[in-house]
Enzyme design. Structure first.
Site, mmCIF file in Angstrom:
data_model
loop_
_atom_site.group_PDB
_atom_site.id
_atom_site.type_symbol
_atom_site.label_atom_id
_atom_site.label_comp_id
_atom_site.label_asym_id
_atom_site.label_seq_id
_atom_site.Cartn_x
_atom_site.Cartn_y
_atom_site.Cartn_z
ATOM 1 N N PRO A 198 37.169 39.991 38.681
ATOM 2 C CA PRO A 198 37.357 41.449 38.621
ATOM 3 C C PRO A 198 38.799 41.810 38.266
ATOM 4 O O PRO A 198 39.692 40.977 38.411
ATOM 5 C CB PRO A 198 37.033 41.906 40.050
ATOM 6 C CG PRO A 198 36.434 40.751 40.746
ATOM 7 C CD PRO A 198 36.813 39.522 40.011
ATOM 8 N N GLY A 200 42.562 43.098 38.371
ATOM 9 C CA GLY A 200 43.579 43.147 39.425
ATOM 10 C C GLY A 200 43.564 41.972 40.377
ATOM 11 O O GLY A 200 44.190 42.009 41.424
ATOM 12 N N HIS A 417 27.767 64.412 58.413
ATOM 13 C CA HIS A 417 27.436 63.475 57.339
ATOM 14 C C HIS A 417 28.142 62.131 57.560
ATOM 15 O O HIS A 417 27.505 61.075 57.584
ATOM 16 C CB HIS A 417 27.846 64.090 55.996
ATOM 17 C CG HIS A 417 27.570 63.227 54.807
ATOM 18 N ND1 HIS A 417 26.540 63.476 53.943
ATOM 19 C CD2 HIS A 417 28.193 62.108 54.343
ATOM 20 C CE1 HIS A 417 26.524 62.548 52.996
ATOM 21 N NE2 HIS A 417 27.530 61.713 53.209
ATOM 22 N N GLU A 418 29.453 62.195 57.782
ATOM 23 C CA GLU A 418 30.200 60.945 57.973
ATOM 24 C C GLU A 418 29.806 60.265 59.271
ATOM 25 O O GLU A 418 29.733 59.039 59.349
ATOM 26 C CB GLU A 418 31.708 61.201 57.935
ATOM 27 C CG GLU A 418 32.247 61.695 56.596
ATOM 28 C CD GLU A 418 31.897 60.790 55.422
ATOM 29 O OE1 GLU A 418 31.803 59.562 55.598
ATOM 30 O OE2 GLU A 418 31.692 61.326 54.312
HETATM 31 P P1 ADP Z 1 44.333 40.878 36.347
HETATM 32 O O1 ADP Z 1 44.988 40.250 35.176
HETATM 33 O O2 ADP Z 1 43.384 39.967 37.060
HETATM 34 O O3 ADP Z 1 43.702 42.216 36.070
HETATM 35 P P2 ADP Z 1 47.012 41.064 37.317
HETATM 36 O O4 ADP Z 1 47.408 39.644 37.231
HETATM 37 O O5 ADP Z 1 47.470 41.958 36.218
HETATM 38 O O6 ADP Z 1 45.437 41.183 37.447
HETATM 39 O O7 ADP Z 1 47.467 41.643 38.713
HETATM 40 C C1 ADP Z 1 48.201 42.836 38.825
HETATM 41 C C2 ADP Z 1 49.207 42.737 39.935
HETATM 42 O O8 ADP Z 1 48.553 42.601 41.189
HETATM 43 C C3 ADP Z 1 50.095 41.539 39.816
HETATM 44 O O9 ADP Z 1 51.195 41.815 39.011
HETATM 45 C C4 ADP Z 1 50.494 41.285 41.255
HETATM 46 O O10 ADP Z 1 51.584 42.091 41.625
HETATM 47 C C5 ADP Z 1 49.289 41.737 42.037
HETATM 48 N N1 ADP Z 1 48.441 40.598 42.405
HETATM 49 C C6 ADP Z 1 47.157 40.418 42.049
HETATM 50 N N2 ADP Z 1 46.673 39.276 42.569
HETATM 51 C C7 ADP Z 1 47.682 38.703 43.261
HETATM 52 C C8 ADP Z 1 47.819 37.503 44.020
HETATM 53 N N3 ADP Z 1 46.820 36.646 44.173
HETATM 54 N N4 ADP Z 1 49.013 37.256 44.596
HETATM 55 C C9 ADP Z 1 50.032 38.106 44.448
HETATM 56 N N5 ADP Z 1 49.972 39.248 43.746
HETATM 57 C C10 ADP Z 1 48.812 39.564 43.163
HETATM 58 ZN ZN ZN Z 2 28.177 59.971 52.279
#
Ligand code: ADP
Ligand code: ZN
Length: 628
Positions: A198, A200, A417-418
């Site tokens: 996924p 990030g 609701h919540e």
């Molecule tokens: P992707 O390429 O998987 O979309 P990124 O490598 O661009 O994700 O991640 C974005 C930022 O999130 C990184 O620059 C870092 O700061 C943080 N991050 C994500 N995963 C980690 C991890 N395992 N350890 C440390 N920082 C992370």
């Molecule tokens: Zn709801």
């Protein structure tokens, strides 16, 4: 005006370019032998040196190189269609790629420059005559976009968690550091590594870390960038990228969102131009030698839509799965990003990790960043637990809309609701544990309930899924019980979306309904956003019926659970109206003691007193909450 001048300048430039083009074209006619596919086949043994292959925007393969006749070298060019190209490819496979020495570098430069100049000139001319303001400068920047080469100073220690995957990548680092060692042993190091996960989750970070650890250059480009601005330029961008990289080897090429170019060819959604780009990518990956010191790392969150040709040996033959961080990894990531911030020592990272299920590494980093911004804004010195709390809420749904007036009636509806969601979480054994409930609106949501799975297993049983659906329907069920069937609101539409999705998957993917084990929707179809597979209308009808049956059944569970524990529902809803946000501990307290927690009682008393004063005219200004 300055604009007029530039237009004239460009007109002159274009004219010059055209003249040079004509001259060179005529000149070349004499020196380059055109070979048909048959000529190529007959003369394959006379070819000397390397052969270059370029894919044109119309999908043809231009094969160029030198051949010997007598004691002289001549240049040949052969334009093949895809079928022919793949028929011949093996014959000169070992020659593809590495640039051959050209007799006249000027000729080549001019040849490669003309189309670019023409493009630029025409575009600028068009733009400046259309928009009087003239955005020529912007155009320049956009067209000059080349693969970005950077030095990476990211190290493996900057990537928290994902330990097994890091281990696997160590080998690549070693190879990039001393490629000769591997070449001497005849070991074949993967040319391409595909990271699936996924957004990030640190895929880019990991690729940078490999480059950083090995101390080699890092080229990066996103799949979508290949086709940006000028349709049809994708293939040449791929060529540029690999060309630059080969000159800089050893190095890493990182292609983000590779699915943007690497979709299955012939798939209904594929377009002609991205097919050229993909073909060029395949050609380039075949082109560089196994031990040329270039490693391509690519990222995607959907391997299943990729063209299988990309995954063949010699291309991306290694796949690394990267998933959302689990609780332990979340703690590590939080600690890592807290390193360079001043943080109150009372913060227990484990508890914060517990509260952030489903967060990606990027979101966790964002939480700490938001917290730091809050501290700066309020001119304080240290991030406290309250800042983190607020930051988590912000990352979940945008800044709190404290100023958005909520009518008392809205507040009442949202509170029940919540409370309904929370109660199901509390009472169903398989449902998720409630971490926090709030009725403060954020983004589009009127309020929300954060739940964490009771165990972090990767599998869900049928009972778990039923409980999850019942949880989503709990909000609507509570509204119906308290306000009556006719008075339910639109507040549940997002819940219904999620509940229906789970039910549909149970029927079409997990074989958990009376329709049996047949899989009606393949992963690829689902990834394309399709909700319907290829089946008859009759089956579609049955599926819809079955989804409805599941939802009805779950709704009954929600109604029954809430009716049985209506007293607790009332207490949770009341606490929510008073405090607006309640924690897991407060919910536990209500559940055990069947009465309002003390802090709710105090707060309630204070508010009541205030209301009385207001009625008697002692306080004139209202709180935004009670405005309407
Ligand atoms: P992707 O390429 O998987 O979309 P990124 O490598 O661009 O994700 O991640 C974005 C930022 O999130 C990184 O620059 C870092 O700061 C943080 N991050 C994500 N995963 C980690 C991890 N395992 N350890 C440390 N920082 C992370
Ligand atoms: Zn709801």
């Amino acid at each position: 005006m300055k604009n007029k001048k530039t237009i004239w300048l460009w007109v002159i430039l274009i004219l010059i370019a055209i003249i040079i083009g004509i001259v060179i074209y005529n000149f070349q006619q004499g020196t380059v032998t055109k070979w048909t596919a048959t000529d190529l086949n007959n003369n394959i043994d006379s070819i000397e040196g390397d052969v270059s292959v370029n894919v044109t925007s119309t999908g043809l393969y231009v094969v160029e190189g030198y051949y010997r006749s007598g004691d002289k070298l001549y240049q040949f060019r052969s334009v093949l269609d895809q079928q022919d190209y793949y028929r011949f490819k093996d014959l000169f496979a070992n020659k593809i790629g590495i640039n051959y020495d050209k007799d006249s570098p000027w000729l080549d430069l001019a040849r490669s420059l003309i189309p670019t100049l023409l493009y630029l000139g025409v575009m600028i001319w068009f733009l400046s005559s259309m928009t009087k303001g003239g955005m020529g400068g912007g155009m320049f920047g956009a067209n000059k976009q080349r693969p970005r080469e950077t030095k990476s100073d990211v190290k493996f220690k900057d990537v928290a968690g994902i330990n097994e995957e890091k281990q696997e990548l160590f080998e690549l680092v070693d190879y990039l550091k001393n490629p000769n060692k591997y070449a001497q042993m005849g070991a074949r190091v993967p040319k391409g590594v595909l990271m699936e996960g996924p957004p990030g989750t640190g895929k880019t970070l990991l690729a940078k870390a490999v480059a950083g650890e090995a101390g080699v250059a890092f080229f990066s480009m996103a799949g979508s960038e290949f086709e940006e601005m000028f349709v049809g330029l994708g293939a040449s961008r791929v060529r540029d990228l690999f060309g630059d990289a080969k000159k800089t080897a050893p190095c890493i090429i990182f292609i983000d969102e590779i699915d943007a170019v690497g979709r299955k060819r012939n798939a209904s959604l594929g377009t002609g131009t991205s097919e050229q780009t993909l073909n060029q990518l395949l050609v380039e990956m075949d082109g560089f030698g196994t031990n040329s010191g270039v490693i391509v790392m690519a990222a995607t969150n959907r391997v299943d839509v990729l063209d299988p040709a990309l995954l063949r040996p010699g291309r991306f033959d290694r796949t690394i799965q990267i998933s959302l961080p689990d609780i332990r990894e979340r703690e590590e990531i939080l600690k890592l990003h807290a390193r360079n911030k001043s943080v109150s020592p009372e913060i227990d990272w484990k508890r914060i990790a517990e509260r952030t299920p489903g967060f990606s590494g990027a979101q966790l980093e964002n939480v700490l960043n938001e917290a730091a911004i809050l501290v700066v804004r309020e001119k304080r010195k240290m991030i406290t637990i309250n800042d983190i709390d607020e930051a988590i809420d912000r990352v979940v749904g945008g800044p709190a809309k404290k100023s958005r007036a909520m009518t008392l009636n809205d507040k009442k509806i949202v509170s029940y609701h919540e409370a309904g969601h929370a109660l199901i979480g509390l009472k169903l054994r398989s449902a998720s544990k409630v971490q926090k409930v709030t009725i403060i609106p954020r983004g589009n949501a009127g309020g929300y309930t954060i739940m964490t799975p009771k165990d972090e297993s990767n599998f869900s049983s049928k009972e778990d899924l039923f409980a999850a659906i019942a949880g989503y329907l709990g909000g609507r069920a509570a509204e119906e019980i308290i306000f009556g069937k006719e008075n339910v609101t639109t507040g549940a539409h997002d819940d219904l979306d999620k509940a229906t999705n789970i039910a549909r998957k149970m029927v079409t993917q997990f074989g958990m309904s009376s329709l049996g084990l047949t899989k009606y929707l393949t992963m690829a179809e689902e990834a394309y956003g399709q909700t319907k597979g290829v089946y008859s209308d009759e089956v579609a009808y049955k599926i819809d019926n079955e989804i409805n049956t599941i939802l009805e059944e779950c709704y009954k569970i929600s109604i029954k659970t809430i009716n049985e524990h209506k007293d607790i529902l009332e207490l949770i809803a009341e606490s929510l109206r008073v405090l607006e946000t309640i924690t897991a501990e407060q919910i536990d307290y209500i559940n055990k003691n069947k009465k309002l927690p003390n802090e709710v009682l105090f707060e309630k008393e204070r508010k009541d007193k205030e209301d009385k004063k207001r009625e008697s005219g002692e306080i004139l200004e209202f709180e935004p909450d009670e405005e309407n």
